[in-house]
Design a protein around this motif. Structure first.
Motif, short mmCIF file in Angstrom:
data_model
loop_
_atom_site.label_atom_id
_atom_site.label_comp_id
_atom_site.label_asym_id
_atom_site.label_seq_id
_atom_site.Cartn_x
_atom_site.Cartn_y
_atom_site.Cartn_z
N SER A 215 0.83 -1.21 0.00
CA SER A 215 0.00 0.00 0.00
C SER A 215 0.86 1.25 0.00
O SER A 215 0.60 2.23 0.71
N ASN A 216 1.91 1.22 -0.80
CA ASN A 216 2.86 2.32 -0.85
C ASN A 216 3.24 2.61 -2.30
O ASN A 216 4.18 2.02 -2.83
N VAL A 217 2.48 3.47 -2.94
CA VAL A 217 2.81 3.92 -4.29
C VAL A 217 3.45 5.30 -4.15
O VAL A 217 2.76 6.31 -4.00
N SER A 218 4.77 5.33 -4.18
CA SER A 218 5.52 6.57 -4.01
C SER A 218 6.94 6.33 -4.48
O SER A 218 7.32 5.22 -4.84
N TYR A 219 7.75 7.40 -4.45
CA TYR A 219 9.15 7.25 -4.86
C TYR A 219 9.91 6.34 -3.91
O TYR A 219 10.90 5.70 -4.29
N SER A 220 9.48 6.25 -2.66
CA SER A 220 10.20 5.42 -1.69
C SER A 220 10.05 3.93 -1.98
O SER A 220 10.87 3.12 -1.53
N LEU A 221 9.03 3.54 -2.72
CA LEU A 221 8.86 2.14 -3.09
C LEU A 221 10.07 1.64 -3.86
O LEU A 221 10.63 0.58 -3.56
N GLY A 222 10.48 2.38 -4.86
CA GLY A 222 11.62 1.98 -5.68
C GLY A 222 12.92 1.98 -4.90
O GLY A 222 13.79 1.13 -5.12
N GLN A 223 13.07 2.92 -3.98
CA GLN A 223 14.29 2.97 -3.17
C GLN A 223 14.45 1.71 -2.33
O GLN A 223 15.53 1.13 -2.24
N SER A 224 13.36 1.28 -1.70
CA SER A 224 13.40 0.10 -0.86
C SER A 224 13.71 -1.14 -1.69
O SER A 224 14.56 -1.96 -1.32
N LEU A 225 13.04 -1.29 -2.83
CA LEU A 225 13.28 -2.45 -3.69
C LEU A 225 14.70 -2.44 -4.23
O LEU A 225 15.32 -3.49 -4.40
N MET A 226 15.21 -1.25 -4.52
CA MET A 226 16.56 -1.13 -5.06
C MET A 226 17.59 -1.66 -4.06
O MET A 226 18.47 -2.47 -4.41
N LEU A 227 17.49 -1.24 -2.82
CA LEU A 227 18.47 -1.64 -1.82
C LEU A 227 18.39 -3.13 -1.52
O LEU A 227 19.41 -3.83 -1.46
N LYS A 228 17.17 -3.64 -1.35
CA LYS A 228 17.02 -5.06 -1.02
C LYS A 228 17.26 -5.93 -2.24
O LYS A 228 17.79 -7.05 -2.12
N GLY A 229 16.88 -5.46 -3.42
CA GLY A 229 17.14 -6.21 -4.64
C GLY A 229 18.63 -6.33 -4.91
O GLY A 229 19.12 -7.38 -5.34
N PHE A 230 19.37 -5.25 -4.65
CA PHE A 230 20.83 -5.30 -4.82
C PHE A 230 21.44 -6.31 -3.86
O PHE A 230 22.34 -7.07 -4.23
N ALA A 231 20.93 -6.34 -2.62
CA ALA A 231 21.43 -7.32 -1.66
C ALA A 231 21.16 -8.74 -2.15
O ALA A 231 22.02 -9.63 -2.01
N ALA A 232 20.00 -8.98 -2.75
CA ALA A 232 19.68 -10.31 -3.28
C ALA A 232 20.63 -10.70 -4.40
O ALA A 232 21.05 -11.87 -4.49
N VAL A 233 20.99 -9.75 -5.25
CA VAL A 233 21.92 -10.02 -6.34
C VAL A 233 23.30 -10.38 -5.79
O VAL A 233 23.93 -11.35 -6.26
N VAL A 234 23.77 -9.65 -4.81
CA VAL A 234 25.10 -9.90 -4.26
C VAL A 234 25.13 -11.25 -3.53
O VAL A 234 26.05 -12.05 -3.72
N VAL A 235 24.12 -11.50 -2.71
CA VAL A 235 24.09 -12.75 -1.94
C VAL A 235 23.90 -13.95 -2.86
O VAL A 235 24.54 -14.99 -2.69
N GLY A 236 23.04 -13.81 -3.86
CA GLY A 236 22.75 -14.93 -4.75
C GLY A 236 23.80 -15.18 -5.79
O GLY A 236 24.04 -16.32 -6.19
N GLY A 237 24.44 -14.12 -6.25
CA GLY A 237 25.43 -14.26 -7.33
C GLY A 237 25.03 -13.39 -8.50
O GLY A 237 23.90 -13.49 -9.00
#
Length: 295
Positions: A215-237
């Motif tokens: 329930s969060n349609v705003s610029y902060s949505l992308g920021q949160s996904l960016m940080l956690k998605g980057f972590a998933a890429v690093v941890v996963g390979g």
């Protein structure tokens, strides 16, 4: 036990969002050698466009999702052609591309804030499946199941594309060495353009689903996904779609469990501590190769 199962489901759906975004982010890095700081904005704009179609056009859920996916792809193509293509022509290194992506991140973030009035908006309840598919022993919201299924479909589809098709071979060839790929008859520019669109579309899926789930349609949505998605890429390979998917799930589940059973104040700290450990101890991630940079 019911609380544990409910939180596990929350973690799986949250981790699916991280994994979806990470797959798109990792695809750009592996193919173009770009740590694209603007990628989160693709998700934000996908959610904003999806919300606009739901509110003003009253479109059904599948078309709302399609609008978000298209928005993510279009924004990604625009950023690539306006920002990154001139840099590729000049042979600019990764640092120049990173600085350019940060500039686009600021611009697109500002526009997203303007479009949403600096508020956190929500999709109308009637615009997506809001029913419970199972009420006992653990409630199963339809959107959580859709998010998990979306990850499975995207991860399996991307793995098949990259590993078992000629297009996937071309994408991997461009990622390894674009000059050698061009000498082998691959149109590197078209492949890069297609990859940008594909990565933007996947980010659009994550953004649209994330806007509904949180329930969060705003610029902060992308920021949160960016940080956690980057972590998933690093941890996963960096180069492994399945690794990114698994790592995203792990991060989402651990984040929810840490918040539930330890402290909500430690949720993000735990994720980034894990990211730091992998960067120091195993920078190639769980499933990636040791050579994850471009040739």
């Amino acid at each position: 036990m019911e609380l544990f199962a409910s939180q596990l489901l929350n973690g799986l759906s949250l981790g699916s969002l991280y994994a979806l975004f990470g797959i798109g982010f990792g695809l750009v890095f592996a193919t173009m050698g770009i740590l694209n700081a603007a990628q989160g904005c693709y998700a934000s704009w996908a959610a904003i466009i999806g919300l606009a179609t739901a509110e003003h056009l009253k479109l059904p859920f599948p078309l709302v999702m399609l609008a978000g996916v298209a928005a993510g792809a279009i924004v990604a193509i625009g950023v690539d052609q306006i920002g990154f293509q001139p840099l590729r022509k000049r042979g600019t290194d990764m640092l120049g591309a990173l600085i350019t992506s940060i500039a686009f991140w600021m611009i697109l973030d500002s526009l997203a804030g303007f479009a949403t009035g600096q508020q956190s908006l929500s999709f109308p309840v009637t615009s997506y499946p809001s029913q419970m598919l199972l009420t006992a022993p653990v409630p199963l919201p339809a959107m959580q199941l859709i998010t998990i299924v979306a990850l499975v479909v995207v991860a399996a589809g991307m793995h098949w594309l990259l590993a078992h098709t000629s297009l996937g071979s071309a994408i991997r060839a461009v990622g390894w060495n674009p000059v050698a790929a061009a000498l082998g008859g691959v149109n590197s520019r078209n492949i890069i353009l297609l990859t940008a669109a594909l990565a933007g579309a996947i980010s659009g899926i994550a953004g649209s689903l994330g806007g509904i789930l949180t329930s969060n349609v705003s610029y902060s949505l992308g920021q949160s996904l960016m940080l956690k998605g980057f972590a998933a890429v690093v941890v996963g390979g960096y180069t492994d779609v399945r690794g990114t998917a698994i790592a995203g799930i792990i991060l989402g589940v651990l984040e929810v469990f840490v918040g539930q059973y330890i402290s909500t104040a430690l949720r993000d700290g735990f994720t980034y501590s894990l990211l730091l450990i992998f960067l120091l101890v195993r920078p190639q991630g769980l499933f990636g190769s040791r050579s994850f940079t471009r040739a």
